[in-house]
Design an enzyme around this catalytic site. Structure first.
Site, PDB file in Angstrom:
ATOM      1  N   HIS A 154     -31.599   5.477  44.663  1.00 48.93           N
ATOM      2  CA  HIS A 154     -29.556   5.952  45.307  1.00 48.93           C
ATOM      3  C   HIS A 154     -29.848   6.950  46.588  1.00 48.93           C
ATOM      4  CE1 HIS A 154     -25.626   7.846  45.936  1.00 48.93           C
ATOM      5  NE2 HIS A 154     -25.427   6.977  45.758  1.00 48.93           N
ATOM      6  N   CYS A 155     -30.187   7.847  46.825  1.00 48.97           N
ATOM      7  CA  CYS A 155     -30.413   9.525  47.188  1.00 48.97           C
ATOM      8  C   CYS A 155     -30.766   8.729  48.749  1.00 48.97           C
ATOM      9  CB  CYS A 155     -31.743  10.225  46.638  1.00 48.97           C
ATOM     10  SG  CYS A 155     -30.805  10.861  44.987  1.00 48.97           S
ATOM     11  N   ILE A 156     -32.581   8.192  48.628  1.00 48.32           N
ATOM     12  CA  ILE A 156     -32.649   8.543  50.145  1.00 48.32           C
ATOM     13  C   ILE A 156     -32.047   7.486  51.022  1.00 48.32           C
ATOM     14  CG2 ILE A 156     -35.119   8.929  51.997  1.00 48.32           C
ATOM     15  CD1 ILE A 156     -36.179   9.564  48.986  1.00 48.32           C
TER      16      ILE A 156
END
Length: 462
Positions: A287-289
Site C-alpha cells: 500500500h505504501c510506496i
C-alpha cells in the site's frame, strides 16, 4: 477495571478531565477500539491487547469477525496462537456493530487510503469511518487516524465531520494522528518495537495520544501538529520510492553497459558512511510506496507546486514491469526463437514482497495482465497465496489458483512444460535450484539465484 467518568452533556464549556484519561491510558485500564482489521489494524489490536487494554476490533467484513471469533488469524505473519488466549482473558474481541463505538475511550482508524482511477486520493473509507464514529461520539473520547494521508486530512476532513454533532475538538473529544509503520513479514520489528510519531489537534490531544501509545510501543515521538505527523509518513515513503526509482534507473543504464547493478550495490554498501543500499525490482507493491507519494503530489497542486521529482520516480517505478517483460521477450527470441504470443510463462511469486501473503499493488498482477495481453499463457506459483482474492485494480484475476510445486512436470517436453519462469517475489522457502534445473529459461528480477549461489546460463537478470 475502572469505568469512564459519566459523560457531561454536549455544549458544556468544561473541558474533559484530560489528566484522568491520560492516567487510565498509562495504567492500561481504558477500552480501545480499532477500526479496520487488515494488515495494519489487526497487528495493532493484538499489540494493544497484549499490553492489558480491553480491545474491540471493528470491521465491515463479517468473514474477518468470524475468523477472529474462532481464535484464528487470516494474516499469515500475524500468528493465531495469541488470539484465543486474549479472547479468553476478555482483552480482545471483534464486531461489525459500530454502535459499540460509544463504549470506547480511544478509537484508532486503520482503513485503506487508495488512489482513484485518476491517481488522486480516495478518502472514501476514512470519511465513511469518521461519519460512523460521529454518530456515536461522546465526550472524553480520543480519536486517532493511523491511515496514511496528506497533510491537512485530520483538520480539514475528520474534524468537521466529528464536530458536526456539536462536540468540539480539544474540549469535548480529542483528535490526533499517528501514522502506521507496519512492515509485514519483518522478523526484526513488530508493532510494539517500532517508535510511533504522534501529532495532536491541540496540546490535550497530543498528551492523550502520547500516553496511550507510550503504553503500547517502545518509544513515542511527539511532534508539534497533526500536519507534521501526516507529513512524516509521506516523507518516509517518498524517500523509499525515490531511492528505489534511482536504482531501477541505474539498472537500466548499467544493464545497457553490461554491468550488474546488484554487484555494484553490494560493493558500494561497503562504504561505512554516505551510502544506503536500495535494490531494484520488477515494480513497486504494497500500500505504501506505490500509493502514498501521490497523496503529496495531489495536495501540492493546491499550493501551485509541481512535485516533479516524485512524479519522475513514480514514472520510472511504474515502467519496471514493462522492462521485465522486454527482457523476457528478448531472451525467448534469442534463445528459443519464439515470441511471447503462445508461450507458457510461470510467474514465481504473487505477494508484493517475500515471505508474506499480502498482494496489495503486487507487480505480479500487472505482469500477468501484460503478458496475457501479448498472447502469453500464464500460471503462478506462490506458497503463501493459494488463490487470488478480489482486488480493486485486477478483478478479472479473482479466483485463479497457485499451481502445485512439481518442477519435474515443467521440463521441456512434459505435459505441463513452461517456456520460461519469471521470479517476481523471492520467497525464502522456494527451491530455486530445482526451478532452474527444470526450465529452459528463468528471468530473475530479484537477483535471488545469485544470492543463493545458483549459476546457470539459463538465468537472465531483469
Amino acid at each position: 477495571m475502572a469505568s469512564p467518568p459519566p459523560p457531561v452533556p454536549a455544549g458544556s464549556e468544561t473541558r474533559w478531565d484530560v489528566d484522568g484519561l491520560a492516567q487510565r491510558f498509562h495504567r492500561g485500564e481504558a477500552a480501545i477500539g480499532v477500526i479496520g482489521l487488515g494488515y495494519v489494524g489487526l497487528p495493532l489490536a493484538h499489540a494493544i491487547a497484549n499490553k492489558g487494554f480491553r480491545v474491540t476490533g471493528f470491521d465491515i467484513d463479517p468473514a474477518k469477525i468470524e475468523i477472529l471469533d474462532a481464535g484464528e488469524s487470516y494474516i499469515r505473519h500475524v500468528p493465531a496462537a495469541g488470539f484465543a488466549a486474549l479472547r479468553q482473558k476478555g482483552l480482545l474481541s471483534a464486531t461489525a456493530d459500530f454502535s459499540r463505538l460509544g463504549e470506547m475511550d480511544a478509537i484508532l482508524i486503520c482503513v485503506p487510503t487508495p488512489l482513484n482511477r485518476y491517481r488522486e486520493p480516495d478518502l472514501s473509507f476514512v470519511e465513511a469511518t469518521t461519519a460512523a464514529i460521529a454518530r456515536h461520539l461522546r465526550r472524553g473520547q480520543l480519536v486517532v487516524l493511523e491511515s496514511t494521508t496528506y497533510p491537512g486530512t485530520c483538520r480539514e476532513v475528520l474534524k468537521p465531520l466529528l464536530e458536526a454533532g456539536g462536540l468540539i475538538s480539544g474540549r469535548d473529544f480529542f483528535l490526533a494522528y499517528s501514522p502506521e509503520r507496519e512492515d509485514p513479514g519483518n522478523a526484526d520489528f513488530d508493532t510494539g518495537s517500532i517508535p510511533k510519531v504522534v501529532g495532536g489537534d491541540g496540546d490535550a490531544a497530543l498528551k492523550l495520544a502520547t500516553a496511550l501509545y507510550g503504553r503500547i510501543v517502545v518509544k513515542v515521538v511527539p511532534v508539534s501538529s497533526v500536519e507534521v505527523a501526516e507529513a512524516v509518513k509521506l516523507s518516509e515513503n517518498i524517500f523509499r520510492a525515490v531511492n528505489i526509482a534511482l536504482v531501477n534507473e541505474l539498472k537500466l543504464v548499467y544493464g545497457a553497459m553490461g554491468i550488474d547493478v546488484w554487484e555494484v550495490i553490494e560493493a558500494a554498501k561497503s562504504k561505512p558512511f554516505g551510502f544506503m543500499p536500495f535494490y531494484p525490482g520488477p515494480g513497486l507493491g504494497g500500500h505504501c510506496i506505490p500509493i502514498d507519494p501521490f497523496y503529496l503530489t495531489w495536495k501540492a497542486r493546491e499550493y501551485g507546486i509541481a512535485t516533479r521529482f516524485i512524479e519522475l520516480a513514480g514514472e520510472i517505478n511504474t515502467n519496471m514491469p514493462r522492462y521485465v517483460i522486454d527482457r523476457l521477450a528478448e531472451a525467448l527470441d534469442q534463445r528459443q526463437q519464439r515470441g511471447l504470443n503462445g508461450s507458457r510463462i510461470l510467474i514465481m511469486g504473487l505477494a508484493y514482497k517475500k515471505n508474506v501473503d499480502d498482494i496489495r499493488e503486487s507487480p505480479s498482477l500487472r505482469l500477468i495482465e501484460m503478458l496475457e495481453a501479448r498472447g502469453a499463457r500464464t500460471d503462478y506459483y506462490d506458497p503463501y497465496v493459494a488463490e487470488i482474492p478480489t482486488t480493486r485494480e485486477h478483478p478479472e484475476l479473482r479466483g485463479r489458483r497457485s499451481i502445485a510445486w512439481r518442477p519435474t512436470d515443467w521440463r521441456p517436453g512434459a505435459l505441463g512444460a513452461y517456456h520460461a519462469a519469471v521470479i517476481v517475489t523471492d520467497h525464502d522457502d522456494v527451491d530455486y535450484e530445482s526451478l532452474v534445473t527444470a526450465l529452459p529459461l528463468v528471468v530473475d528480477s530479484r537477483n535471488v539465484c545469485e544470492r543463493k549461489g545458483i549459476k546457470d546460463a539459463k538465468i537472465v537478470k531483469a
